[in-house]
Write an enzyme that holds these catalytic residues in place. Sequence first.
Site: not given
Length: 322
Positions: A139-140
């Site tokens: 995830d970011k």
Amino acid sequence: MSEQISLTGQVPQSANGKRLDQALAEMFPDYSRSRLKTWITDGQVQVEGHVVDKPREKVLVGMTIEIAAELVEEKRFEAQPIALNIVYEDDDILVINKPAGLVVHPGAGTPDGTLLNALLHHFPAIDQVPRAGIIHRLDKDTTGLMVVAKTIPAQTHLVAAMQEREITREYEAVCNGPMTAGGMIDEPIARHPTKRTHMAVVATGKPAVTHYRVVERFRAHTHLRLRLETGRTHQIRVHMAHLRHPLVGDMTYGGRPRPPQKASAELLETLRGFRRQALHAAKLSLHHPISGEWMSWEAATPDDMVALIEVLRADRREHPVD
């Protein structure tokens, strides 16, 4: 852009009587099963000089199979000079330590400035590999280790290893609430029924298994080490929220600040200021896709999580737990 390829071979004894798609996977292991199946259904495969477009068609030993297909580049993305923290690199794979804030792949709202754009700049030939060799994502705002394939054969083998659960991924996390023991979470995950951007534990979802153990317990938080057995989107975040121990900083899944009673101003400020999920891909282990050598890498806990843990320790020293 696209590339024309021509492949020819004879069905080996080991594939006698097998389905066409199974035989092709055995004969041409450098290409993924999904790609081979697409070539069959698109009419790009001939058996004994005749087009066969049904993957289930049986083949016999000695039959000649010819593939005249097109390797289509999915979509051209721009190469951008974005710094990469490269932990390991050879002719076949690249292992990076991803920082928080770096999106892995372009998508809605993030057309560029991603890991994929950085990979194209670092190794331009990777544009010949689907998804620029990215076989799994973080995830970011999750930090840590990712492996990237630099060639199609390496990607094919790594994807298969991922599906067979032969790649070990271990994470560090800090969650809300004191946990007394480790365990295993075996709960299926699917898209949230009403929140489009969320995942959730859903009875009809895909199998998802997360193992976890307690590293250190604080007054109102726990430092965990986790190992993924499967790789569903947001898996650790969803599973920990399901246990009612969401990760610190994970506002998507309920990780808002939950300070203990009589928390110091420093702890309150640290919890309020932690603006990402406290999750780090700390260890990655796999068989090299070409040489077969067992390899393992570790990435140190990022500074923001180290600082968070130190403040939680200070709080515990000031208010000892039994």
